[in-house]
Motif scaffolding. Sequence first.
Motif: not given
Length: 165
Positions: A27-28, A33-36, A103-113
């Motif tokens: 549930a991370s 792992d690198a992003s974390r 502000h930049t939009v996150a490429v990965r996990n964009g909805a979360y960010w």
Amino acid sequence: MVASAGSARGTAPENSDGESGRKRSAASWASSDASRASMRANRSRDTGPELALRRAVHGRGMRYRVATRPIKELRRTADLVFTRAKVAVFLDGCFWHGCPEHHTVAVRNGAYWAAKVERNRARDTDTDQRLTEAGWVVVRVWEHEDPIEAAARVEAAVTEARRAD
């Protein structure tokens, strides 16, 4: 007796790749792992922009508290707090607080960010309102701002607040 993985002998359990180390939770919030690891390394205080602002404010002969709650009952911490003048300074990161300029939009996990930034903005607005209602002056500084110019704004706010008393 044989020691099991992760026992007091200091061995770490193996993760799903067979490597020893901490197991990443299913549930991370991190996409990898690198992003974390990268996100966990982000500091909440003593960042480069914050240190530059503190040096500039201190250079103007002003003294302040660092990373303090202006109102003890409110779980919000200001970066610089002038307790007698009742001025709270927040240095906001462009990514984390949605700077309209950088502000930049996150490429990965964009909805979360995107949701995270919106929650941060809503909390910032709520914080400003609560502190203002309690008689505090709030100064918001973006991380990209020139620290000398920001320090001048902080000094002006503190000087004005002291005059108002």
